[in-house]
Write a protein that holds these residues in place. Structure first.
Motif, PDB file in Angstrom:
ATOM      1  N   LEU A   1     -21.266  12.154   6.006  1.00 38.50           N
ATOM      2  CA  LEU A   1     -20.309  12.730   5.058  1.00 38.50           C
ATOM      3  C   LEU A   1     -20.119  14.214   5.338  1.00 38.50           C
ATOM      4  O   LEU A   1     -21.070  14.926   5.671  1.00 38.50           O
ATOM      5  CB  LEU A   1     -20.807  12.547   3.622  1.00 38.50           C
ATOM      6  CG  LEU A   1     -20.597  11.183   2.961  1.00 38.50           C
ATOM      7  CD1 LEU A   1     -21.309  11.160   1.614  1.00 38.50           C
ATOM      8  CD2 LEU A   1     -19.121  10.893   2.774  1.00 38.50           C
ATOM      9  N   PHE A   2     -18.887  14.683   5.173  1.00 39.93           N
ATOM     10  CA  PHE A   2     -18.606  16.098   5.391  1.00 39.93           C
ATOM     11  C   PHE A   2     -17.402  16.483   4.544  1.00 39.93           C
ATOM     12  O   PHE A   2     -16.857  15.673   3.799  1.00 39.93           O
ATOM     13  CB  PHE A   2     -18.333  16.378   6.874  1.00 39.93           C
ATOM     14  CG  PHE A   2     -17.039  15.789   7.378  1.00 39.93           C
ATOM     15  CD1 PHE A   2     -15.929  16.591   7.588  1.00 39.93           C
ATOM     16  CD2 PHE A   2     -16.921  14.426   7.632  1.00 39.93           C
ATOM     17  CE1 PHE A   2     -14.736  16.054   8.040  1.00 39.93           C
ATOM     18  CE2 PHE A   2     -15.731  13.879   8.084  1.00 39.93           C
ATOM     19  CZ  PHE A   2     -14.635  14.688   8.288  1.00 39.93           C
TER      20      PHE A   2
ATOM     21  N   SER B   1     -16.685  14.981   0.537  1.00 38.31           N
ATOM     22  CA  SER B   1     -16.390  13.583   0.221  1.00 38.31           C
ATOM     23  C   SER B   1     -15.617  12.875   1.324  1.00 38.31           C
ATOM     24  O   SER B   1     -15.021  11.832   1.087  1.00 38.31           O
ATOM     25  CB  SER B   1     -15.591  13.510  -1.086  1.00 38.31           C
ATOM     26  OG  SER B   1     -14.355  14.195  -0.956  1.00 38.31           O
ATOM     27  N   LEU B   2     -15.621  13.434   2.528  1.00 40.42           N
ATOM     28  CA  LEU B   2     -14.895  12.809   3.627  1.00 40.42           C
ATOM     29  C   LEU B   2     -15.836  11.958   4.471  1.00 40.42           C
ATOM     30  O   LEU B   2     -16.961  12.368   4.784  1.00 40.42           O
ATOM     31  CB  LEU B   2     -14.249  13.874   4.522  1.00 40.42           C
ATOM     32  CG  LEU B   2     -13.141  14.725   3.894  1.00 40.42           C
ATOM     33  CD1 LEU B   2     -12.649  15.769   4.888  1.00 40.42           C
ATOM     34  CD2 LEU B   2     -11.980  13.854   3.444  1.00 40.42           C
ATOM     35  N   VAL B   3     -15.383  10.775   4.820  1.00 42.10           N
ATOM     36  CA  VAL B   3     -16.113   9.921   5.749  1.00 42.10           C
ATOM     37  C   VAL B   3     -15.184   9.655   6.924  1.00 42.10           C
ATOM     38  O   VAL B   3     -13.978   9.460   6.743  1.00 42.10           O
ATOM     39  CB  VAL B   3     -16.564   8.602   5.077  1.00 42.10           C
ATOM     40  CG1 VAL B   3     -15.386   7.810   4.555  1.00 42.10           C
ATOM     41  CG2 VAL B   3     -17.391   7.759   6.044  1.00 42.10           C
ATOM     42  N   ALA B   4     -15.734   9.701   8.128  1.00 36.11           N
ATOM     43  CA  ALA B   4     -14.914   9.520   9.323  1.00 36.11           C
ATOM     44  C   ALA B   4     -15.576   8.522  10.259  1.00 36.11           C
ATOM     45  O   ALA B   4     -16.802   8.435  10.343  1.00 36.11           O
ATOM     46  CB  ALA B   4     -14.707  10.854  10.048  1.00 36.11           C
TER      47      ALA B   4
ATOM     48  N   VAL C   1     -10.453   7.912  12.136  1.00 39.89           N
ATOM     49  CA  VAL C   1      -9.847   7.708  10.827  1.00 39.89           C
ATOM     50  C   VAL C   1     -10.700   8.445   9.803  1.00 39.89           C
ATOM     51  O   VAL C   1     -11.929   8.433   9.877  1.00 39.89           O
ATOM     52  CB  VAL C   1      -9.746   6.207  10.475  1.00 39.89           C
ATOM     53  CG1 VAL C   1     -11.119   5.553  10.449  1.00 39.89           C
ATOM     54  CG2 VAL C   1      -9.048   6.014   9.138  1.00 39.89           C
ATOM     55  N   MET C   2     -10.057   9.133   8.862  1.00 45.79           N
ATOM     56  CA  MET C   2     -10.757   9.890   7.832  1.00 45.79           C
ATOM     57  C   MET C   2     -10.353   9.370   6.459  1.00 45.79           C
ATOM     58  O   MET C   2      -9.169   9.149   6.194  1.00 45.79           O
ATOM     59  CB  MET C   2     -10.417  11.379   7.943  1.00 45.79           C
ATOM     60  CG  MET C   2     -10.885  12.035   9.228  1.00 45.79           C
ATOM     61  SD  MET C   2     -10.139  13.680   9.456  1.00 45.79           S
ATOM     62  CE  MET C   2     -10.636  14.485   7.936  1.00 45.79           C
ATOM     63  N   TYR C   3     -11.365   9.190   5.596  1.00 39.93           N
ATOM     64  CA  TYR C   3     -11.099   8.708   4.243  1.00 39.93           C
ATOM     65  C   TYR C   3     -11.760   9.639   3.241  1.00 39.93           C
ATOM     66  O   TYR C   3     -12.929  10.012   3.398  1.00 39.93           O
ATOM     67  CB  TYR C   3     -11.631   7.284   4.064  1.00 39.93           C
ATOM     68  CG  TYR C   3     -11.342   6.704   2.696  1.00 39.93           C
ATOM     69  CD1 TYR C   3     -10.062   6.267   2.360  1.00 39.93           C
ATOM     70  CD2 TYR C   3     -12.340   6.605   1.732  1.00 39.93           C
ATOM     71  CE1 TYR C   3      -9.785   5.745   1.104  1.00 39.93           C
ATOM     72  CE2 TYR C   3     -12.077   6.080   0.472  1.00 39.93           C
ATOM     73  CZ  TYR C   3     -10.795   5.654   0.165  1.00 39.93           C
ATOM     74  OH  TYR C   3     -10.525   5.143  -1.082  1.00 39.93           O
ATOM     75  N   ASP C   4     -11.006  10.032   2.208  1.00 40.99           N
ATOM     76  CA  ASP C   4     -11.511  10.912   1.162  1.00 40.99           C
ATOM     77  C   ASP C   4     -11.998  10.056  -0.006  1.00 40.99           C
ATOM     78  O   ASP C   4     -11.197   9.416  -0.695  1.00 40.99           O
ATOM     79  CB  ASP C   4     -10.403  11.866   0.705  1.00 40.99           C
ATOM     80  CG  ASP C   4     -10.931  12.985  -0.182  1.00 40.99           C
ATOM     81  OD1 ASP C   4     -11.844  12.725  -0.989  1.00 40.99           O
ATOM     82  OD2 ASP C   4     -10.432  14.117  -0.069  1.00 40.99           O
TER      83      ASP C   4
ATOM     84  N   THR D   1      -7.949   8.509  -0.640  1.00 42.89           N
ATOM     85  CA  THR D   1      -6.794   8.607   0.252  1.00 42.89           C
ATOM     86  C   THR D   1      -7.254   8.577   1.704  1.00 42.89           C
ATOM     87  O   THR D   1      -8.351   9.036   2.033  1.00 42.89           O
ATOM     88  CB  THR D   1      -6.005   9.908   0.008  1.00 42.89           C
ATOM     89  OG1 THR D   1      -6.888  11.034   0.144  1.00 42.89           O
ATOM     90  CG2 THR D   1      -5.390   9.920  -1.375  1.00 42.89           C
ATOM     91  N   VAL D   2      -6.404   8.043   2.558  1.00 45.62           N
ATOM     92  CA  VAL D   2      -6.662   8.015   3.990  1.00 45.62           C
ATOM     93  C   VAL D   2      -5.937   9.190   4.635  1.00 45.62           C
ATOM     94  O   VAL D   2      -4.738   9.381   4.414  1.00 45.62           O
ATOM     95  CB  VAL D   2      -6.175   6.693   4.615  1.00 45.62           C
ATOM     96  CG1 VAL D   2      -6.384   6.707   6.125  1.00 45.62           C
ATOM     97  CG2 VAL D   2      -6.912   5.511   3.991  1.00 45.62           C
ATOM     98  N   HIS D   3      -6.656   9.983   5.416  1.00 46.73           N
ATOM     99  CA  HIS D   3      -6.040  11.100   6.118  1.00 46.73           C
ATOM    100  C   HIS D   3      -5.378  10.598   7.398  1.00 46.73           C
ATOM    101  O   HIS D   3      -5.664   9.499   7.882  1.00 46.73           O
ATOM    102  CB  HIS D   3      -7.093  12.159   6.469  1.00 46.73           C
ATOM    103  CG  HIS D   3      -7.532  12.980   5.295  1.00 46.73           C
ATOM    104  ND1 HIS D   3      -7.410  14.345   5.248  1.00 46.73           N
ATOM    105  CD2 HIS D   3      -8.089  12.624   4.111  1.00 46.73           C
ATOM    106  CE1 HIS D   3      -7.880  14.797   4.097  1.00 46.73           C
ATOM    107  NE2 HIS D   3      -8.307  13.766   3.391  1.00 46.73           N
ATOM    108  N   TYR D   4      -4.526  11.415   7.947  1.00 43.65           N
ATOM    109  CA  TYR D   4      -3.883  11.071   9.210  1.00 43.65           C
ATOM    110  C   TYR D   4      -4.943  10.922  10.296  1.00 43.65           C
ATOM    111  O   TYR D   4      -6.037  11.474  10.207  1.00 43.65           O
ATOM    112  CB  TYR D   4      -2.884  12.161   9.608  1.00 43.65           C
ATOM    113  CG  TYR D   4      -3.530  13.501   9.867  1.00 43.65           C
ATOM    114  CD1 TYR D   4      -3.898  13.882  11.151  1.00 43.65           C
ATOM    115  CD2 TYR D   4      -3.804  14.372   8.816  1.00 43.65           C
ATOM    116  CE1 TYR D   4      -4.512  15.094  11.385  1.00 43.65           C
ATOM    117  CE2 TYR D   4      -4.425  15.585   9.041  1.00 43.65           C
ATOM    118  CZ  TYR D   4      -4.769  15.944  10.328  1.00 43.65           C
ATOM    119  OH  TYR D   4      -5.398  17.136  10.550  1.00 43.65           O
TER     120      TYR D   4
END
Length: 227
Positions: free
Chosen positions: A73-74, A83-86, A95-98, A103-106
């Motif tokens: 997590l970062f 709260s980001l998982v990649a 792929v990055m998810y908050d 939400t899914v990041h680009y």
């Protein structure tokens, strides 16, 4: 209980089924009040809640597999803001998810794909990833996913750029006669330095502020307590 500690996130490896479900578990259901006593007969098995979200990798043209490797997590800020998982696939597509915003990041690509089980550490606002076994032939076996602060969508102020930045490999990788050896231990020291330990080679420190490596000692894992 703070919001950051309220949930336990459990990511399962169902690569045989070509998906990786992420479950969110209410941490309050895992513990009893301090003044409440229970007996072994009162312990019951419980089903996992439905997946919070599931991830699936695109198959590669050569192998047709759907494998993802997830990192720690970062995120920007402290505590609950991290709260980001990649996760990255075999092609290095990330792929990055908050978790907080759901939400899914680009998607952003690594400069070079990493082998499964790469070492990942969150330092400051960035995510650092290095090959478990650094190789000389790799152009960029050590990278950082950094937030550069440049807005790329003028219509949405909440969207900002994250980029993978190439970093120098540990100096022992460039030494004559180096034999590929896996990193056996790693940690963050002082909130800004990354320490890695390799058997028969020693322990090296990477300063994330200066972007330079130095040798911390000839000892290997387990890492000693920093003074």
């Amino acid at each position: 209980m703070s919001k950051w500690r309220r949930y336990l996130y459990l990511l399962l490896d169902h690569s045989s089924k070509e998906n990786y479900p992420l479950h969110r578990i209410d941490a309050s259901t895992l513990f009893c009040p301090a003044n409440q006593k229970i007996t072994p007969t009162e312990i019951e098995d419980a089903r996992l809640p439905a997946p919070f979200i599931s991830f699936t990798a695109s198959p590669t043209a050569e192998y047709g597999s759907r494998v993802l490797d997830f990192f720690t997590l970062f995120g920007r800020g402290e505590g609950e803001k991290k709260s980001l998982v990649a996760g990255a696939d075999e092609n290095g597509l990330t792929v990055m998810y908050d978790l907080a915003r759901r939400t899914v990041h680009y998607q952003v690509g690594l400069n070079e794909p990493k082998d499964i089980d790469a070492v990942s550490l969150a330092v400051g606002d960035s995510l650092y990833v290095i090959e478990r076994t650094p190789l000389l032939r790799r152009r960029c076996g050590f990278e950082a996913l950094v937030y550069d602060g440049e807005q790329y969508n003028e219509h949405d102020e909440s969207i900002w750029e994250w980029r993978w930045r190439r970093l120098e490999p540990p100096p022992y990788v460039l030494a004559p006669g180096y034999k590929p050896t896996p990193i056996s231990a790693y940690t963050v020291v002082g909130g800004s330095d990354i320490w890695i330990s390799t058997p028969d080679i020693g322990t090296y420190s990477f300063s994330t502020s200066a972007g330079t490596w130095s040798r911390a000692g000839k000892w290997g894992a387990p890492l000693p307590r920093p003074r």
